[in-house]
Structures are given as C-alpha cells and as structure tokens.
Design an enzyme around this catalytic site. Sequence first.
Site, PDB file in Angstrom:
ATOM      1  N   GLU A 174       0.743  -1.328  -0.183  1.00 54.28           N
ATOM      2  CA  GLU A 174      -0.038   0.104  -0.162  1.00 54.28           C
ATOM      3  C   GLU A 174       1.062   1.397   0.147  1.00 54.28           C
ATOM      4  O   GLU A 174       0.544   1.959   0.783  1.00 54.28           O
ATOM      5  CB  GLU A 174      -0.934   0.072   1.134  1.00 54.28           C
ATOM      6  CG  GLU A 174      -1.951  -1.013   1.044  1.00 54.28           C
ATOM      7  CD  GLU A 174      -3.093  -1.016   2.192  1.00 54.28           C
ATOM      8  OE1 GLU A 174      -2.996  -0.356   2.976  1.00 54.28           O
ATOM      9  OE2 GLU A 174      -4.058  -1.742   1.831  1.00 54.28           O
ATOM     10  N   GLU A 293      -5.471  -8.309  -0.224  1.00 52.73           N
ATOM     11  CA  GLU A 293      -6.317  -7.951   0.881  1.00 52.73           C
ATOM     12  C   GLU A 293      -7.616  -7.727   0.580  1.00 52.73           C
ATOM     13  O   GLU A 293      -7.994  -7.002  -0.198  1.00 52.73           O
ATOM     14  CB  GLU A 293      -5.748  -6.842   1.743  1.00 52.73           C
ATOM     15  CG  GLU A 293      -4.269  -7.047   2.440  1.00 52.73           C
ATOM     16  CD  GLU A 293      -3.877  -5.717   3.239  1.00 52.73           C
ATOM     17  OE1 GLU A 293      -4.802  -5.077   3.701  1.00 52.73           O
ATOM     18  OE2 GLU A 293      -2.465  -5.557   3.111  1.00 52.73           O
TER      19      GLU A 293
END
Length: 502
Positions: A174, A293
């Site tokens: 991320e 995720e």
Amino acid sequence: MKHAASMIVDKDFIISTIDNRLYGSFIEHLGRAVYGGIYEPGHPQADENGFRQDVTKLIQQLKVPIIRYPGGNFVSGYDWKDGVGPKHLRPRRLELAWRTIEPNQFGMNEFVDWSRQAGTDVMWAINLGTQGVEDARQVVEYANHPAGSYWSDLRTSHGYRQPHAIKTWCLGNEMDGPWQIGQKTAVEYGRIAYESAKVMKLVDPTIELVACGSSSREMPTYPEWEATVLDHTYDQVEFLSLHSYYGNPENDTATFLGRSLHMEDFIKSVTATCDYIKAKKRSKKTMMLSFDEWNVWFHSNDADKKLEPWQIAPPQLEDMYTMEDALVVGCLLIALLKHSDRVRMACLAQLVNVIAPIMTENGGQAWAQTIFYPYMHASVHGRGKALVPLVQSPKYDAKGITDVPYLESIAVFNEEANEVTVFAVNRDLANPLPLEVDLRSFGQCRVIEHIVLENQDLKAVNDAANPNRVVPHNGGNAAADGAKVSATLSKASWNVIRLGLN
Ligand code: AHR
C-alpha cells in the site's frame, strides 16, 4: 416477475482453470495474529516450536494454499534481519505502523517452518517503505540462494541449509497510502519497485513478483496510480495488487450484501488499466491480479481507537463476525471466482485473530468465526474450472447500488473428482428463493450434499462462550432430475450444492 432464479452452466463455457492461490490468506505482525495466534510457547496445545496445534488444525481444514507475510503496514518499517538468528539476540523494536512493541521472537525462519506444518506456501512482502534495492536483494539471497554467498551462508548458520524457495514476493505494501511508513508517489514507487524487482530476479529468476496497486478504489490517486506504476514495472512483475475491505457501519444489510458488485467493478477497472498499459507497451504479456487483501472490516474500529500504545500483541482489529458478514464473504468469494481468469491470487485478510476467520484466547481455546465456513467451502470444493454463470434473478436496488441480483452464484467443475459444486447466496432477507440449475452438458447428476449456512439472527456470532452458534448444516433440499437441479435457498443463506457426475 416470479420470485425465482435460474442458472445455466456448460462444461465448455469456462472462465478459467482456477489458480489454487485464489484461496490464499494473510498473517501480519499485528495484534495477536502471530503472538497468541499461531505462536504461543507455553500454551497447552503448542508444540516444541511454540506453534499452536489447535490453530494449525483449523488452518489445515481451510486448505490455505499461500499466506502473505509479514505485512501489511507492518512491513514498511520492518527489518527482516531483526527476525533471524538466535532469539535472545533479537531486538525489541518500536513498531510504528500499529504503535506496539515487536519482540522479534518469530521471523522468516519460524514462519517458513510453521507454513510447512500448516501445509501452505509463503508470499513474502519486502519493505519498500524504509528499505530499498539493497535489502531486496539481500532478503532473496538469504531465503532462496542455495549456498556459497554471505547471505545464504548466514541462513545456513541459522540452521537452514536448504533454501526456503519462496516463489511469490510482494514489492512493498500500500505504498500510495498516507498512513504508510515511507509513502511514495506513483513515480517514486514505480522506480524503486522496478529496480528492486530487477535485483531480486538477478538473484533468483524463478520468483514471481506483485507490484502494489492502490490501497482501495476510494484513493484519490486511483487508477492513475496503477497506470503509472505499471508504466515503470510492467516488464518485471507478474501481478498487480488490489485491496478492499467492506463494512456495514450504517446497519444497512441490503446494501452491504450488494458490495460484491463494487468488488467486481474494481476488478474490471484494474484489468482495463493493466490492458491499457499492455497496449501502450505493445507487450505480449498479460498482467494478472493479486487481490491480496480483502474481507469485511469495521466491527473493531472503535475498540482499536481506545488501545494503549506500545504493548506486545494487544487485541487489535479483532472483528467478531456475524452471520451477515459470512454472506458478504460468500458473495465476495463468488465475485473472485467470476474473475478468476485475471485474479489468479487473492488473500483473505487476515487469518488468525486480526480480522480473521479463526479466533483464539491467550492460553485458551481456538474457534471458527462465521466467515470461516464460506471460505473453507470455497477453498475445499472450489478447485478446478470456474464455469460462466448465466444467471436469471429478480433484483433489488440498494443505497448507491442498483440492480443487485438476489441470487449470487457460480459453479466449479472439478474434473478429477468428477464433481460440480454450485456456490449460491440468497441475498433476499425476507423470502426463500427457488433456484433451478441447468447443467445440460453434464448429463445425469446426483446431489452429494447441499450444505447451508443460515441463522434467524443475522447478527449472530461465534464467540468464546458459544463458538458453535453459527455453523453449517447438511439439510438443504437440492434435488437432481437428470441434468436439472432444483433447490430452495433459505432467506439470507450461503449454499454449497455438491453434485456427482455419472
Ligand atoms: O489488514 C490490515 C491492514 O489493512 C494492512 O496492514 C494494510 O495493508 C491494510 O490497510
């Protein structure tokens, strides 16, 4: 329109041969995922390595093919070298992503040992927040190079003569997020990811790499981030990542159940962005997606804000999952299967204690949350070929989502077992849904079992006091007549109809 649904499937209309890694999961050094989760020396069920056998057994039931590790946000401040070598020499560190103390009593070598016991492969994420190209080459050399170099010999000196042979690696986590340690612009990340990938593949050309996509489709830089990152990394990586979490803070269950349509839109637009860069580069390679995720996450948000910092393994992100969460997870699994031609890997985030299908008490029991069941059913019975679902279903409108079909469904053909499995969610909160499945090209079918997960109380959870409140039963009414299968799907239910072929 009659309140009933139908689906046609044909053995020649194939979406994909499903990559088993679609059923992956994720363990981060966060909360009680590692310490008190998979690893708890002194626990009555721990083996000589400190690996909790009650937890391992539950994970084995899930047949998890691959687990992403060690983060997550954690990895962007992590030095993997802190977690190898004699345990008494390993440093305790301030862990800044989640503001805890990391004792480093569990690291790469323990995780590899543990993953072998659990029957899963490792997807290792490298730190591209505070580290860079040099650490990237060192960690691959330590993990995968056979011997005769500084880092591989160090691994041998730590008791691991055989290389770990970690095949799948994530290039950071991320990196677009302002919360990320060492956040980068798309150009900064694209450059460091490309250069890291280059040296990693010079050390071990057999590895596969995942570049970071956006941390959600709500990010202001999405999807420009994807395009820029791929512009830099396209030739060096095999996968682009997607992350997405869903919640029901407003207690609007009809909308919540429709959120898998958002997941599908997200997958379609990231696929389009990948193909745009493919065309721009005149490349022959098709970029695959790693949805590494995904889950429901919102129950624990308030509790997390009240936690004191700098504890070791505090109870962070401990969502207690309801029956309706299990339905959403079922819909999300079906969405992933519908796009399994491009989504080759996915990780339910996470696996133990932290937004997880498995919960534990420190020193006590381990149990399966509601979401454990759809995940287990898909992972165990959803192997083989995903078939195009031609679905007719009545629909409803929800807040921000129109035309949500009451039926969410897909069928998977497992040629080896000579079985077709139909996964189906009835999103109707008030009424049962009659379903007819036409399996015309399969000839005679027989129902092996019709598993149902349902509960009158959509907010029912499995907790320490009652770990079996929400469990599946085998009492679904599916019946086969030649190649036609009919069933009544109870209101708000997850269904697994296993069909034997003659
Ligand atoms: O899974 C929990 C967190 O969610 C991960 O650390 C991070 O990557 C994401 O924002």
